[in-house]
Write an enzyme that holds these catalytic residues in place. Structure first.
Site, PDB file in Angstrom:
ATOM      1  N   GLU A 232       0.812  -1.209   0.000  1.00  0.00           N
ATOM      2  CA  GLU A 232       0.000   0.000   0.000  1.00  0.00           C
ATOM      3  C   GLU A 232       0.852   1.269   0.000  1.00  0.00           C
ATOM      4  O   GLU A 232       0.819   2.063   0.929  1.00  0.00           O
ATOM      5  CB  GLU A 232      -0.983  -0.023   1.168  1.00  0.00           C
ATOM      6  CG  GLU A 232      -1.938  -1.191   0.984  1.00  0.00           C
ATOM      7  CD  GLU A 232      -3.066  -1.271   2.008  1.00  0.00           C
ATOM      8  OE1 GLU A 232      -2.783  -1.095   3.202  1.00  0.00           O
ATOM      9  OE2 GLU A 232      -4.207  -1.516   1.599  1.00  0.00           O
TER      10      GLU A 232
ATOM     11  N   GLU B  52      -3.901 -10.771   0.296  1.00  0.00           N
ATOM     12  CA  GLU B  52      -4.686 -10.664   1.533  1.00  0.00           C
ATOM     13  C   GLU B  52      -6.117 -11.044   1.175  1.00  0.00           C
ATOM     14  O   GLU B  52      -6.648 -10.604   0.159  1.00  0.00           O
ATOM     15  CB  GLU B  52      -4.676  -9.236   2.097  1.00  0.00           C
ATOM     16  CG  GLU B  52      -3.323  -8.805   2.611  1.00  0.00           C
ATOM     17  CD  GLU B  52      -3.306  -7.375   3.162  1.00  0.00           C
ATOM     18  OE1 GLU B  52      -4.343  -6.887   3.646  1.00  0.00           O
ATOM     19  OE2 GLU B  52      -2.233  -6.755   3.088  1.00  0.00           O
TER      20      GLU B  52
END
Ligand code: GAL
Length: 970
Positions: free
Chosen positions: A413, A483
């Site tokens: 991220e 994820e």
């Protein structure tokens, strides 16, 4: 001296100065080393400039300083407090500037060299991890400073050492320019949190070296070449290898895989040092659009692992790391993403040894810039590129000799930008033997894998089928979910549905559950603390508790579910049922055959084992299946609902679990259950003539005015009524950004947590007592018409509940069933699903058997209390003197507090047992899903408000003893 000159480095985008170039990490060699872990003198200042640096000088008297343990975080040792934010920077975003309020920990350690410390050669001082920035002095001489919290930094110190009274001074700042690159979703925990070691560096000692050990699956040979900065020899006795560094040698070998982690012990010897090598031969390649190891595609059954210990934070000892690895292996996990930074290096040794595929992720996240549309994102700003490259190099150089590491990840991220591209280019150039991963670049320009997080089942299926479109480069790549299945609180739901997709579509190479362990901090009053419990002005609450393990490493039901869903052997009835007399066994390993497993069967009637034996199963190759004949039904088996349970267990002890550890199991129904029948032969009658408004019906005594039962067979029963409310789970509540999936909010808005029960009629009939009600929230026109019909055959009492929705129900119900209170209940026995909790989309691990527990033992200790503990498919249960049979089977929940108390509790310690045990018998529950970050339950797990009818048969039982949870049938 102005303070800007002494502390300017804190806000400098450069990675630091003075450290040696990064190199391969190893724990032991024949060169001496001295651990500098232990108690250090410590002084905390509120700002970076508050104290001068005279403490670094020899002779400084730190006698009145506090002490801290290194490795450790000072905020977990009574100095200041931890701060939890998900992606918000807890300081103004003005890169690379940091706040004046910058907690600064001065650390001092005085040490002597051991008597046998060699006088010759040099020495290195290695820091394995310091958050977030450190400046180092030895004996008054400044060595340098560095950033990159979870990366090693080494300094040459030989020239400064003296036999005794060495003064090592380390100034650590909580915030630095580096903090902008370390915005991972976790606690901010400053300190020297990994080892500090002094390493003797004899002349000609090993510096950096790179073990290249590939495997050719066609010829069955491995090729070894060890490149070493300092030339030397490499020996591998088991392979008869004795070659010069830089020289390749090809020999027949057994390959390394996560399933068969064959390591060969070797030695790299230079003129001055002998370093032990643990060599695993394996080849990772992208071929035919798939990630292949040793020529075969792999399926990741993975988890995201942050380093966590409830008392020590990210300062993990070896025993804790090993516990993580053993727990993973025992739960069928075969892969770890080291989210979101390189772990303690010893963890990777364990992954090599026990066998886990590793995605090693760089210490890089700039998530907070999303708040400003990624403007000023460091990864797209050339000034920061040297720092990014430094981080990439420190990871790759440190970890490059681990066979377990198959993929490098650039970070998490961090948006997109030139810095990331530069990192990927550098890594690809330095190490051609592994793939590069990064989730944040939708175009996959820099990566070898298409990776996503939290994509829902439908999208994953489209990707699996190659219907997802997107840039050409991406369409050609294999897919992983780096994820998925957000394991916050009760859940995650939907694991089995993902796994089916992974198994069907080659392109889907598995995923990594978010995440391994709850980051709860042990707290004397709260049990485990989470965000906000330390008075943080910005925080993200219990979003930090989203793991498959509770903070104390007890497996949550989510881990048990995951273990079942990803088991590497499928034991199924193949469309028929056990009555056909065969079971289908499929080897789901990628490399291993089934020779390490032994199979057994048991035949159970009404949950009790009638007979058991071994099952002979061929040593199927990966991907193969066989139809295996079950024995004849045991002679003399009683009538009743019957199952075959087939188990695959370890045939002998392994390094990670003992013989007989269950790797996989399957249950095959043979004959169906007979539902309880109660002839309605008894008439309801007025009470014993004392005029107190009672009605009796068989063993039941009812309140004549309300029609509610008062006692059943003499057992007091309070408040029996329809219940649709559950203490919302983290997934029910949903993430803030999931506005349409926030069921908890929708339910509360509707008022489902405060339903009113209007009594319309109590009808005493010929053979039934009928109670008509309408259950509805204030302020709304919708409701549930609910009829309770009681009948009896004299001994038993049957309750049939019929509900029908009125009005426009657009949201699912949380639950549908009855609840009531019992004055006393401790032991609980049941026949149905167990041993742990199960909900519609989390029920794979629930096995039909007879189980025994206690009311307290049935609670699942989620860090933030919420709905938990339901046992699914319960045919009958006994507690508090009552026996309850379901028609159909039901969900059973029992607790010493009400749902309202559970709903209101913020921490475990808010749950205070009352005098009543509240029992819920649910006909249905709404699914769990994973919308605390990911998708909601699939539509088939929704509990729609629809007409429903269900029954319970009540009778009494003699009291059962209180014994701990065990499976009575095994
Ligand atoms: C992801 C992130 C993780 C964690 C997770 C939610 O977006 O990569 O670090 O924040 O969401 O728990």
């Amino acid at each position: 001296m102005s303070f800007r000159t002494t502390t300017a480095y804190v806000e400098d985008v450069s990675p630091g100065s003075g450290a040696l170039p990064p190199r391969a990490w190893y724990a032991s060699s024949d060169a001496k080393s001295l651990s500098l872990n232990g108690s250090w003198r410590f002084r905390l200042s509120a700002t970076a400039d508050a104290e001068d640096d005279s403490f670094a000088a020899e002779g400084y008297d730190a006698g009145d300083w506090a002490e801290v343990t290194v490795p450790g975080h000072w905020v977990l040792q009574g100095h200041g407090s931890p701060v939890y934010t998900n992606h918000l920077y807890p300081f103004p975003v003005d890169p690379p500037r940091v706040p004046t309020e910058n907690p600064t920990g001065d650390h001092l350690r005085v040490f002597d060299l051991p008597a046998d410390w060699p006088a010759d050669g040099g020495a290195g001082l290695r820091f394995d991890g310091v958050e977030s920035c450190a400046r180092i002095w030895l004996n008054g001489t400044e060595l340098g400073e560095f950033k990159g919290s979870r990366l090693p930094h080494e300094f040459a110190v030989g020239h400064l050492l003296k036999p005794a009274g060495n003064v090592l001074a380390v100034r650590v700042h909580q915030w630095s320019a580096g903090s902008y690159l370390e915005d991972q979703d976790q606690w901010w925990l400053p300190g020297i949190f990994r080892d500090v070691t002094l390493l003797h560096r004899p002349a000609d000692s090993v510096r950096d070296f790179f073990v290249h050990a590939s495997y050719d699956h066609v010829s069955g040979t491995g090729t070894l070449r060890v490149d070493s900065e300092v030339p030397g020899r490499v020996t591998v006795p088991d392979l008869g290898v004795d070659v010069a560094t830089g020289e390749p040698v090809t020999v027949p070998v057994e390959p390394w895989t996560a399933e068969t982690p064959r390591l060969y012990d070797g030695v790299l010897a230079t003129g001055g040092e002998r370093v032990p090598l643990r060599i695993g031969f394996r080849t990772v390649a992208l071929s035919d659009g798939l990630i292949k190891v040793n020529g075969r595609p792999v399926l990741f059954r993975g988890v995201n692992r942050h380093e966590w210990h409830p008392e020590r934070g990210r300062a993990l000892d070896l025993a804790t790391m090993r516990e993580d690895v053993l727990l993973m292996k025992r739960h069928n996990i075969n892969a770890v993403r080291t989210s979101h930074y390189p772990p303690h290096p010893a963890f990777l040794d364990l992954c090599d040894e026990y066998g886990l595929w590793v995605i090693d992720e760089c210490d890089l996240e700039t998530h907070g810039f999303t708040e400003q549309g990624w403007r000023d994102n460091p990864v797209d700003d050339d000034r920061w590129t040297p720092a990014l490259l430094d981080r990439a190099a420190r990871m790759v150089e440190r970890d490059k000799n681990h066979p377990s590491v198959v993929i490098w990840s650039l970070g998490n991220e961090a948006g997109t930008g030139r810095g990331l591209t530069a990192m990927a280019e550098w890594i690809h150039g330095r190490d051609t033997s592994r793939l590069v991963h990064y989730e944040g670049d939708a175009g996959c320009r820099d990566t070898d894998v298409y990776s996503r997080m939290y994509a829902d089942h439908a999208e994953v299926e489209r990707i699996g089928r190659g219907l997802d479109g997107g840039p050409r480069r991406r369409r050609e790549l294999p897919f992983i979910l780096c994820e998925y299945a957000h394991a916050m609180g009760n859940g995650p739901g939907g694991l089995a549905d993902y796994q089916r997709l992974f198994e069907v579509h080659d392109r889907l190479q598995g995923g990594f559950v978010w995440e391994w362990i709850d980051h709860g901090i042990a707290h004397p009053e709260l049990g485990f603390a989470y965000g906000g419990d330390f008075g943080e002005e910005l925080h993200d609450g219990n979003f930090v508790c989203d793991g498959l393990l509770f903070p104390d490493r007890q497996p949550s039901p989510g881990l048990v579910e995951y273990q079942k869903v990803i088991e590497p052997v499928a034991i199924t009835a193949d469309g028929t049922d056990g009555a056909a007399g065969t079971v289908r066994i499929t080897n789901g390993y990628d490399f291993a055959d089934l020779s390490a497993l032994a199979f057994s069967w048991s035949y159970e009637v009404e949950g009790e084992t009638v007979d058991r034996g071994t099952l002979s199963v061929p040593a199927l190759a990966p991907g193969e299946s066989a139809e295996v004949k079950l024995p004849a039904v045991p002679a003399g088996a009683p009538a009743g609902e019957a199952h075959w349970t087939v188990r695959a267990v370890l045939a002998s002890d392994t390094p990670w679990a003992p013989k007989d550890h269950v790797v996989a199991w399957g249950q095959l129904p043979v004959s169906a259950r007979r539902v309880p029948y109660v002839a309605a032969t008894t008439r309801p009658a007025p009470g014993d003539g004392d005029g107190d408004g009672e009605i009796t019906l068989g063993p039941g005594v009812f309140d004549a005015r309300t029609g509610a039962p008062r006692t059943i067979g003499g057992v007091p029963v309070t408040g029996l009524r329809l219940d649709v409310w559950r203490a919302t789970t983290d997934n029910d509540d949903g993430a803030a950004w999931q506005s349409d999936l926030r069921y908890g909010l929708l339910w509360r808005t509707l008022g489902l947590h405060r339903m009113r029960h209007r009594l319309d009629a109590v009808e005493v009939g010929e053979d039934a007592l009928t109670v008509r009600t309408r259950v509805a929230p204030a302020a709304r026109e919708l409701g549930l018409s609910t009829v309770y019909r009681w009948t009896s055959d004299g001994d038993r009492l049957r309750l049939t509940v019929s509900t029908a929705p009125d009005g426009d129900w657009t949201v699912p119900l949380p639950r549908l069933g009855i609840r009531f209170g019992l004055a006393a209940a401790d032991a609980v026995r049941w026949y149905g699903g167990g041993p742990g909790e199960a909900y519609p989309d989390t029920r794979s691990a629930s096995r039909i058997a007879r189980w025994q527990s206690t009311v307290d033992g049935m609670q699942t200790p989620y860090v933030r209390p919420q709905e938990n503990g339901a046992r699914a498919d319960v045919r009958w249960a006994e507690l508090g003197g009552l026996r309850i049979e379901g028609d159909p089977a039901f969900f059973l929940t029992a607790r010493r507090w009400t749902t309202e108390h559970l709903d209101a509790a913020a921490h475990r310690t808010d749950l205070v047992p009352g005098d009543t045990v509240w029992v819920n018998l649910d006909h249905a529950q709404h699914g769990i899903g994973s919308q605390s970050c990911g998708p909601a339950p699939l539509p088939r797990y929704h509990l729609r408000a629809e007409p429903a009818e269900f029954s319970f048969v009540f009778s009494t039982t003699k009291s059962v003893s209180s014994t701990p949870l065990q499976n009575l049938s095994s």
